[in-house]
Design a protein around this motif. Sequence first.
Motif, PDB file in Angstrom:
ATOM      1  N   ALA A 103       0.853  -1.185   0.000  1.00 40.38           N
ATOM      2  CA  ALA A 103       0.000   0.000   0.000  1.00 40.38           C
ATOM      3  C   ALA A 103       0.893   1.240   0.000  1.00 40.38           C
ATOM      4  CB  ALA A 103      -0.903  -0.004   1.225  1.00 40.38           C
ATOM      5  N   GLY A 104       0.494   2.244  -0.752  1.00 39.16           N
ATOM      6  CA  GLY A 104       1.291   3.459  -0.885  1.00 39.16           C
ATOM      7  C   GLY A 104       2.269   3.439  -2.034  1.00 39.16           C
ATOM      8  N   THR A 105       2.416   2.291  -2.705  1.00 35.43           N
ATOM      9  CA  THR A 105       3.321   2.207  -3.864  1.00 35.43           C
ATOM     10  C   THR A 105       2.960   3.277  -4.895  1.00 35.43           C
ATOM     11  OG1 THR A 105       3.727  -0.171  -3.599  1.00 35.43           O
ATOM     12  CG2 THR A 105       4.057   0.754  -5.800  1.00 35.43           C
ATOM     13  N   PRO A 106       3.918   4.101  -5.332  1.00 34.56           N
ATOM     14  CA  PRO A 106       3.618   5.135  -6.329  1.00 34.56           C
ATOM     15  C   PRO A 106       3.303   4.526  -7.703  1.00 34.56           C
ATOM     16  CG  PRO A 106       5.682   5.610  -5.174  1.00 34.56           C
ATOM     17  CD  PRO A 106       5.318   4.198  -4.850  1.00 34.56           C
ATOM     18  N   ILE A 107       2.344   5.135  -8.392  1.00 31.94           N
ATOM     19  CA  ILE A 107       1.966   4.741  -9.745  1.00 31.94           C
ATOM     20  C   ILE A 107       2.293   5.901 -10.680  1.00 31.94           C
ATOM     21  CG2 ILE A 107       0.126   3.908 -11.249  1.00 31.94           C
ATOM     22  CD1 ILE A 107       0.780   2.069  -8.856  1.00 31.94           C
ATOM     23  N   TYR A 108       3.025   5.590 -11.762  1.00 30.70           N
ATOM     24  CA  TYR A 108       3.464   6.611 -12.718  1.00 30.70           C
ATOM     25  C   TYR A 108       2.754   6.424 -14.059  1.00 30.70           C
ATOM     26  CZ  TYR A 108       7.292   6.938  -9.346  1.00 30.70           C
ATOM     27  OH  TYR A 108       8.023   7.081  -8.194  1.00 30.70           O
ATOM     28  N   ASN A 109       2.602   7.529 -14.769  1.00 29.63           N
ATOM     29  CA  ASN A 109       2.004   7.454 -16.103  1.00 29.63           C
ATOM     30  C   ASN A 109       3.075   7.086 -17.129  1.00 29.63           C
ATOM     31  OD1 ASN A 109       0.165   7.617 -18.155  1.00 29.63           O
ATOM     32  ND2 ASN A 109       0.268   9.835 -18.336  1.00 29.63           N
ATOM     33  N   PHE A 110       2.805   6.068 -17.925  1.00 29.38           N
ATOM     34  CA  PHE A 110       3.825   5.568 -18.856  1.00 29.38           C
ATOM     35  C   PHE A 110       3.949   6.412 -20.120  1.00 29.38           C
ATOM     36  CE2 PHE A 110      -0.054   3.455 -20.218  1.00 29.38           C
ATOM     37  CZ  PHE A 110       0.027   3.441 -21.603  1.00 29.38           C
ATOM     38  N   TYR A 111       2.931   7.254 -20.422  1.00 31.37           N
ATOM     39  CA  TYR A 111       2.940   8.042 -21.651  1.00 31.37           C
ATOM     40  C   TYR A 111       1.962   9.203 -21.454  1.00 31.37           C
ATOM     41  CZ  TYR A 111       3.523   8.605 -26.762  1.00 31.37           C
ATOM     42  OH  TYR A 111       3.864   9.053 -28.023  1.00 31.37           O
ATOM     43  N   ASN A 112       2.147  10.275 -22.207  1.00 28.89           N
ATOM     44  CA  ASN A 112       1.228  11.402 -22.077  1.00 28.89           C
ATOM     45  C   ASN A 112      -0.222  10.947 -22.243  1.00 28.89           C
ATOM     46  OD1 ASN A 112       3.370  13.176 -21.791  1.00 28.89           O
ATOM     47  ND2 ASN A 112       3.378  13.799 -23.937  1.00 28.89           N
ATOM     48  N   ALA A 113      -1.089  11.460 -21.369  1.00 33.43           N
ATOM     49  CA  ALA A 113      -2.491  11.051 -21.397  1.00 33.43           C
ATOM     50  C   ALA A 113      -3.354  12.150 -20.807  1.00 33.43           C
ATOM     51  CB  ALA A 113      -2.687   9.753 -20.608  1.00 33.43           C
ATOM     52  N   THR A 114      -4.650  12.030 -20.993  1.00 38.48           N
ATOM     53  CA  THR A 114      -5.600  12.933 -20.359  1.00 38.48           C
ATOM     54  C   THR A 114      -6.575  12.120 -19.515  1.00 38.48           C
ATOM     55  OG1 THR A 114      -7.047  12.851 -22.311  1.00 38.48           O
ATOM     56  CG2 THR A 114      -5.474  14.678 -22.184  1.00 38.48           C
ATOM     57  N   VAL A 115      -7.148  12.781 -18.523  1.00 41.39           N
ATOM     58  CA  VAL A 115      -8.098  12.106 -17.647  1.00 41.39           C
ATOM     59  C   VAL A 115      -9.419  11.896 -18.395  1.00 41.39           C
ATOM     60  CG1 VAL A 115      -9.452  12.279 -15.524  1.00 41.39           C
ATOM     61  CG2 VAL A 115      -7.053  13.031 -15.560  1.00 41.39           C
ATOM     62  N   HIS A 116      -9.793  10.653 -18.543  1.00 43.15           N
ATOM     63  CA  HIS A 116     -11.111  10.329 -19.104  1.00 43.15           C
ATOM     64  C   HIS A 116     -12.178  10.494 -18.037  1.00 43.15           C
ATOM     65  CE1 HIS A 116     -14.517   7.630 -19.970  1.00 43.15           C
ATOM     66  NE2 HIS A 116     -14.268   7.872 -21.243  1.00 43.15           N
ATOM     67  N   SER A 117     -11.935   9.873 -16.865  1.00 43.42           N
ATOM     68  CA  SER A 117     -12.906   9.901 -15.779  1.00 43.42           C
ATOM     69  C   SER A 117     -12.284   9.276 -14.543  1.00 43.42           C
ATOM     70  CB  SER A 117     -14.198   9.159 -16.164  1.00 43.42           C
ATOM     71  OG  SER A 117     -13.901   7.852 -16.644  1.00 43.42           O
ATOM     72  N   PHE A 118     -12.980   9.396 -13.434  1.00 45.23           N
ATOM     73  CA  PHE A 118     -12.499   8.836 -12.178  1.00 45.23           C
ATOM     74  C   PHE A 118     -13.686   8.670 -11.234  1.00 45.23           C
ATOM     75  CE2 PHE A 118     -12.048  13.388 -12.302  1.00 45.23           C
ATOM     76  CZ  PHE A 118     -12.574  13.833 -11.102  1.00 45.23           C
ATOM     77  N   ALA A 119     -13.540   7.770 -10.260  1.00 45.59           N
ATOM     78  CA  ALA A 119     -14.647   7.504  -9.333  1.00 45.59           C
ATOM     79  C   ALA A 119     -14.131   6.713  -8.149  1.00 45.59           C
ATOM     80  CB  ALA A 119     -15.770   6.738 -10.031  1.00 45.59           C
ATOM     81  N   ASN A 120     -14.920   6.711  -7.102  1.00 44.02           N
ATOM     82  CA  ASN A 120     -14.662   5.829  -5.966  1.00 44.02           C
ATOM     83  C   ASN A 120     -15.704   4.717  -6.008  1.00 44.02           C
ATOM     84  OD1 ASN A 120     -13.909   4.580  -3.634  1.00 44.02           O
ATOM     85  ND2 ASN A 120     -14.319   6.310  -2.283  1.00 44.02           N
ATOM     86  N   ASN A 121     -15.305   3.581  -6.539  1.00 42.19           N
ATOM     87  CA  ASN A 121     -16.205   2.422  -6.658  1.00 42.19           C
ATOM     88  C   ASN A 121     -16.045   1.573  -5.395  1.00 42.19           C
ATOM     89  OD1 ASN A 121     -17.093   2.887  -9.516  1.00 42.19           O
ATOM     90  ND2 ASN A 121     -14.890   2.697  -9.862  1.00 42.19           N
ATOM     91  N   ASN A 122     -16.754   1.966  -4.350  1.00 41.78           N
ATOM     92  CA  ASN A 122     -16.418   1.462  -3.017  1.00 41.78           C
ATOM     93  C   ASN A 122     -17.262   0.275  -2.551  1.00 41.78           C
ATOM     94  OD1 ASN A 122     -18.783   2.841  -2.612  1.00 41.78           O
ATOM     95  ND2 ASN A 122     -18.012   4.205  -1.019  1.00 41.78           N
ATOM     96  N   THR A 123     -17.892  -0.460  -3.476  1.00 47.26           N
ATOM     97  CA  THR A 123     -18.547  -1.713  -3.121  1.00 47.26           C
ATOM     98  C   THR A 123     -17.494  -2.752  -2.745  1.00 47.26           C
ATOM     99  OG1 THR A 123     -20.329  -1.228  -4.675  1.00 47.26           O
ATOM    100  CG2 THR A 123     -20.108  -3.524  -3.973  1.00 47.26           C
ATOM    101  N   PHE A 124     -17.800  -3.629  -1.795  1.00 45.79           N
ATOM    102  CA  PHE A 124     -16.860  -4.683  -1.410  1.00 45.79           C
ATOM    103  C   PHE A 124     -16.510  -5.529  -2.638  1.00 45.79           C
ATOM    104  CE2 PHE A 124     -15.845  -9.007  -0.084  1.00 45.79           C
ATOM    105  CZ  PHE A 124     -14.879  -8.782   0.882  1.00 45.79           C
ATOM    106  N   GLY A 125     -15.224  -5.650  -2.919  1.00 45.88           N
ATOM    107  CA  GLY A 125     -14.770  -6.434  -4.064  1.00 45.88           C
ATOM    108  C   GLY A 125     -14.606  -5.633  -5.341  1.00 45.88           C
ATOM    109  N   ASP A 126     -15.028  -4.364  -5.336  1.00 47.86           N
ATOM    110  CA  ASP A 126     -14.911  -3.517  -6.528  1.00 47.86           C
ATOM    111  C   ASP A 126     -13.523  -2.859  -6.551  1.00 47.86           C
ATOM    112  OD1 ASP A 126     -15.573  -2.099  -8.835  1.00 47.86           O
ATOM    113  OD2 ASP A 126     -17.556  -1.519  -8.097  1.00 47.86           O
ATOM    114  N   TYR A 127     -13.354  -1.838  -7.413  1.00 43.30           N
ATOM    115  CA  TYR A 127     -12.061  -1.198  -7.613  1.00 43.30           C
ATOM    116  C   TYR A 127     -11.655  -0.244  -6.502  1.00 43.30           C
ATOM    117  CZ  TYR A 127     -12.367  -2.381 -12.647  1.00 43.30           C
ATOM    118  OH  TYR A 127     -12.449  -3.005 -13.865  1.00 43.30           O
ATOM    119  N   GLY A 128     -12.603   0.224  -5.693  1.00 44.37           N
ATOM    120  CA  GLY A 128     -12.280   1.350  -4.825  1.00 44.37           C
ATOM    121  C   GLY A 128     -11.962   2.568  -5.685  1.00 44.37           C
TER     122      GLY A 128
END
Length: 231
Positions: A103-128
């Motif tokens: 937990a806390g591991t940094p995630i980097y973008n591999f190539y230039n990109a734009t934000v399509h969308s984002f959400a907190n999918n907080n159902t048990f077993g979902d993406y969070g």
Amino acid sequence: MKTFEQLISSKATSFHRVVNFDIEKDKILSLDFTAENTELTNEILDETDSFSKWVNNKLLSANARYGIGGYNEHRTIYSRSAHFNTLEEPRRLHLGVDIWGEAGTPIYNFYNATVHSFANNNTFGDYGATIILTYNIDDLKFNVLYGHLSAESLNGLEKDLLIPKGKKFANLGVKEENGFWPPHLHFQVIYDMNGLDGDYPGVCKFSERDQYLTNCPDPYPILVSTFGKHL
């Protein structure tokens, strides 16, 4: 016209790593979450801390920095959550690659990109916490879903925001933020979002395998830039 794999493979040397990894000394471990893995009992899967302990022990025993795997894998682990169950046929086929780490591991973008969308999918077993970025590489447009992130990874985001290559834009979340899973990144390529925002199935019914795999090609060619010969 080049296939996705051909195009990405031709560009891989110019990509930034997705997670910190020293190709010369670090190791990764392939993890199996199919029915062939009889170590994973229901008792382990039903309790997130026990599941996390199992993953951590595997990595420690192999002296591995990360665990990896999952694309086109028919997994039994989704039985732990009603989120993947339907009356006619449960969803069990995994459509992305998972990178299991701290937990806390940094995630980097591999190539230039734009934000399509984002959400907190907080159902048990979902993406969070979930971020979806849109890429355009030599006129090939596709999206990548980054799932199981920390809640703070969503701060300051807005649609069409530029995320440059090499930018740290997220971290792996703890269980309370990532859908109650052991910490890991779900990394999934998606051509057509089918009108969805902040979410897209990461697991499908086996009967729908062909259509989903066509829309979600194998992400491994992108991850070669991170893990090199270890993949």
